[in-house]
Write a protein that holds these residues in place. Structure first.
Motif, PDB file in Angstrom:
ATOM      1  N   GLN A 214       0.823  -1.197   0.000  1.00 37.32           N
ATOM      2  CA  GLN A 214       0.000   0.000   0.000  1.00 37.32           C
ATOM      3  C   GLN A 214       0.862   1.253   0.000  1.00 37.32           C
ATOM      4  N   ALA A 215       0.209   2.371  -0.313  1.00 33.86           N
ATOM      5  CA  ALA A 215       0.918   3.648  -0.340  1.00 33.86           C
ATOM      6  C   ALA A 215       1.303   4.092   1.059  1.00 33.86           C
ATOM      7  N   ALA A 216       0.617   3.585   2.073  1.00 37.46           N
ATOM      8  CA  ALA A 216       0.901   3.947   3.463  1.00 37.46           C
ATOM      9  C   ALA A 216       0.751   2.719   4.341  1.00 37.46           C
ATOM     10  N   GLN A 217       1.422   2.732   5.479  1.00 34.34           N
ATOM     11  CA  GLN A 217       1.327   1.669   6.465  1.00 34.34           C
ATOM     12  C   GLN A 217       0.435   2.123   7.618  1.00 34.34           C
ATOM     13  N   GLU A 218       0.066   1.176   8.474  1.00 36.90           N
ATOM     14  CA  GLU A 218      -0.750   1.510   9.637  1.00 36.90           C
ATOM     15  C   GLU A 218      -0.066   2.580  10.492  1.00 36.90           C
ATOM     16  N   ALA A 219       1.237   2.436  10.673  1.00 31.99           N
ATOM     17  CA  ALA A 219       1.978   3.396  11.493  1.00 31.99           C
ATOM     18  C   ALA A 219       1.931   4.803  10.898  1.00 31.99           C
ATOM     19  N   ASP A 220       1.910   4.900   9.570  1.00 29.32           N
ATOM     20  CA  ASP A 220       1.850   6.215   8.921  1.00 29.32           C
ATOM     21  C   ASP A 220       0.534   6.918   9.247  1.00 29.32           C
ATOM     22  N   VAL A 221      -0.543   6.149   9.295  1.00 30.52           N
ATOM     23  CA  VAL A 221      -1.853   6.726   9.617  1.00 30.52           C
ATOM     24  C   VAL A 221      -1.854   7.249  11.054  1.00 30.52           C
ATOM     25  N   VAL A 222      -1.264   6.475  11.957  1.00 33.64           N
ATOM     26  CA  VAL A 222      -1.228   6.893  13.362  1.00 33.64           C
ATOM     27  C   VAL A 222      -0.391   8.160  13.519  1.00 33.64           C
ATOM     28  N   ARG A 223       0.703   8.255  12.793  1.00 34.69           N
ATOM     29  CA  ARG A 223       1.515   9.478  12.859  1.00 34.69           C
ATOM     30  C   ARG A 223       0.686  10.700  12.472  1.00 34.69           C
ATOM     31  N   LEU A 224      -0.150  10.549  11.448  1.00 30.17           N
ATOM     32  CA  LEU A 224      -1.010  11.659  11.030  1.00 30.17           C
ATOM     33  C   LEU A 224      -2.032  12.017  12.099  1.00 30.17           C
ATOM     34  N   ALA A 225      -2.456  11.008  12.858  1.00 24.93           N
ATOM     35  CA  ALA A 225      -3.526  11.229  13.846  1.00 24.93           C
ATOM     36  C   ALA A 225      -3.018  11.743  15.187  1.00 24.93           C
ATOM     37  N   LEU A 226      -1.726  11.684  15.426  1.00 23.47           N
ATOM     38  CA  LEU A 226      -1.199  12.067  16.740  1.00 23.47           C
ATOM     39  C   LEU A 226      -1.609  13.479  17.174  1.00 23.47           C
ATOM     40  N   PRO A 227      -1.547  14.484  16.301  1.00 22.63           N
ATOM     41  CA  PRO A 227      -1.992  15.817  16.742  1.00 22.63           C
ATOM     42  C   PRO A 227      -3.463  15.839  17.171  1.00 22.63           C
ATOM     43  N   GLN A 228      -4.290  14.986  16.563  1.00 27.17           N
ATOM     44  CA  GLN A 228      -5.712  14.956  16.893  1.00 27.17           C
ATOM     45  C   GLN A 228      -5.980  14.365  18.269  1.00 27.17           C
TER      46      GLN A 228
ATOM     47  N   GLU B 158       4.822  13.443  18.253  1.00 24.87           N
ATOM     48  CA  GLU B 158       5.350  12.255  17.585  1.00 24.87           C
ATOM     49  C   GLU B 158       6.555  11.682  18.309  1.00 24.87           C
ATOM     50  N   GLU B 159       7.379  12.550  18.915  1.00 30.05           N
ATOM     51  CA  GLU B 159       8.560  12.046  19.617  1.00 30.05           C
ATOM     52  C   GLU B 159       8.207  11.247  20.867  1.00 30.05           C
ATOM     53  N   ARG B 160       6.972  11.312  21.311  1.00 30.34           N
ATOM     54  CA  ARG B 160       6.543  10.539  22.481  1.00 30.34           C
ATOM     55  C   ARG B 160       6.288   9.077  22.110  1.00 30.34           C
ATOM     56  N   VAL B 161       6.048   8.805  20.844  1.00 30.77           N
ATOM     57  CA  VAL B 161       5.631   7.468  20.415  1.00 30.77           C
ATOM     58  C   VAL B 161       6.751   6.769  19.651  1.00 30.77           C
ATOM     59  N   GLU B 162       6.987   5.511  19.990  1.00 32.64           N
ATOM     60  CA  GLU B 162       7.911   4.655  19.248  1.00 32.64           C
ATOM     61  C   GLU B 162       7.087   3.760  18.323  1.00 32.64           C
ATOM     62  N   PHE B 163       7.593   3.535  17.126  1.00 27.92           N
ATOM     63  CA  PHE B 163       6.829   2.778  16.127  1.00 27.92           C
ATOM     64  C   PHE B 163       7.540   1.497  15.727  1.00 27.92           C
ATOM     65  N   GLU B 164       6.796   0.400  15.785  1.00 26.16           N
ATOM     66  CA  GLU B 164       7.207  -0.863  15.164  1.00 26.16           C
ATOM     67  C   GLU B 164       6.322  -0.994  13.937  1.00 26.16           C
ATOM     68  N   ASP B 165       6.859  -0.781  12.753  1.00 29.23           N
ATOM     69  CA  ASP B 165       6.026  -0.611  11.562  1.00 29.23           C
ATOM     70  C   ASP B 165       6.232  -1.663  10.480  1.00 29.23           C
ATOM     71  N   THR B 166       6.690  -2.858  10.865  1.00 24.82           N
ATOM     72  CA  THR B 166       6.888  -3.902   9.860  1.00 24.82           C
ATOM     73  C   THR B 166       6.066  -5.165  10.099  1.00 24.82           C
ATOM     74  N   SER B 167       5.427  -5.291  11.260  1.00 30.63           N
ATOM     75  CA  SER B 167       4.672  -6.511  11.569  1.00 30.63           C
ATOM     76  C   SER B 167       3.418  -6.614  10.716  1.00 30.63           C
ATOM     77  N   ARG B 168       3.039  -7.866  10.415  1.00 31.32           N
ATOM     78  CA  ARG B 168       1.894  -8.114   9.532  1.00 31.32           C
ATOM     79  C   ARG B 168       0.757  -8.877  10.216  1.00 31.32           C
ATOM     80  N   ASN B 169       1.040  -9.451  11.369  1.00 29.57           N
ATOM     81  CA  ASN B 169      -0.005 -10.165  12.101  1.00 29.57           C
ATOM     82  C   ASN B 169       0.303 -10.094  13.592  1.00 29.57           C
ATOM     83  N   THR B 170      -0.538 -10.724  14.403  1.00 28.43           N
ATOM     84  CA  THR B 170      -0.406 -10.599  15.855  1.00 28.43           C
ATOM     85  C   THR B 170       0.881 -11.223  16.372  1.00 28.43           C
ATOM     86  N   ALA B 171       1.259 -12.366  15.826  1.00 32.37           N
ATOM     87  CA  ALA B 171       2.498 -13.013  16.262  1.00 32.37           C
ATOM     88  C   ALA B 171       3.700 -12.116  15.989  1.00 32.37           C
TER      89      ALA B 171
END
Length: 275
Positions: A135-149, A154-167
């Protein structure tokens, strides 16, 4: 390989898809073998009506949502907060240039609320993409956009942005966080998904405290209460079935060690295991 096999298998096994294909196949067969064809059509139509209007989805969701109690602050220090992805709509967000979420958005609201309640805690978001296509964006990218809301820098949050399932959420989050013995980490995800999520974190040696959100039922299975539409009931049933199947597959493949995972015997309601 596990990721792709699970996605392809569910595409075919989704009840609404399977029963619709059964009706189409029955109509085609009825041109040559009328009795066989109409039998398949009847089975498909009755199946759609039963699963869509009947209470089966609620009945299957209630025990999942009840497996872990609502979090109650017991006064223990909270060292960190892990929020699992799954609520985001990356494709829509990229196209519309604003963060878009589906009905599990309570996960993100909880992230903002908990970050303010525990200002010294680390905040981690775990989620890349659960789709097979890029996709053009990942789940983490969406959350970064939503942080101001939600009032988070953004510096408060650490991102793990490569996982594809719960495991992978659990394994990669542990690698990022490197938790120390005795730390208390809250795990935020949908209530129906919490058993599988906690089981995955336990399996990689990362004990967490459940913070369930996004409840879909009142706790009452409503045995004699029909859904208002076939689409609504099917949505409930498919959500519940997918989670139960996921639990079974994760158990059989060693990704969780019990079926279904629940609170530890020495764990108080809403808290971590006593030490």
């Amino acid at each position: 390989m596990f990721f792709y096999v699970s996605k392809i298998a569910w595409l075919v096994a989704t009840p609404s898809t399977f029963l619709t294909l059964l009706i189409v196949a029955g109509l085609a067969l009825s041109l040559f073998w009328r009795r066989v064809g109409m039998t398949l059509v009847t089975l498909g139509a009755v199946g759609l009506l039963l699963l869509g209007l009947g209470p089966f989805g609620r009945i299957m969701l209630v025990p999942l949502e009840a497996r872990f109690p609502t979090f109650a602050d017991d006064g223990r220090r909270v060292d960190g907060i892990i929020v699992l992805g799954g609520a985001e709509l990356p494709g829509v967000s990229a196209a519309r240039r604003q963060p878009s979420f589906q009905e599990s958005a309570e996960r993100i609201l909880a992230m903002g609320e908990l970050a303010r309640r525990y200002p010294e805690a680390r905040v981690v978001f775990a989620g890349g993409s659960g789709l097979m296509r890029k996709q053009a964006a990942q789940e983490a990218d969406v959350v970064r956009l939503a942080l101001p809301q939600i009032g988070l820098a953004e510096e408060r949050v650490e991102f793990e942005d490569t996982s594809r399932n719960t495991a992978e959420n659990a394994r990669l989050a542990k690698e990022l966080i490197k938790p120390l013995p005795g730390e208390n980490w809250l795990l935020v995800t949908s209530a129906f998904h919490m058993p599988r999520a906690v089981g995955c974190f336990r399996a990689v040696g990362f004990p967490v405290t459940a913070y369930p959100v996004d409840f879909r039922t009142t706790g009452d299975p409503g045995y004699f209460h029909l859904f208002g539409s076939v689409s609504e009931g099917l949505s409930f049933f498919e959500l519940a079935l997918r989670e139960w199947v996921g639990l079974a597959v994760y158990y059989l493949t060693g990704r969780i060690d019990s079926l279904p995972p629940g609170p530890l015997t020495d764990q108080p309601a809403g808290g971590s295991p006593s030490r």
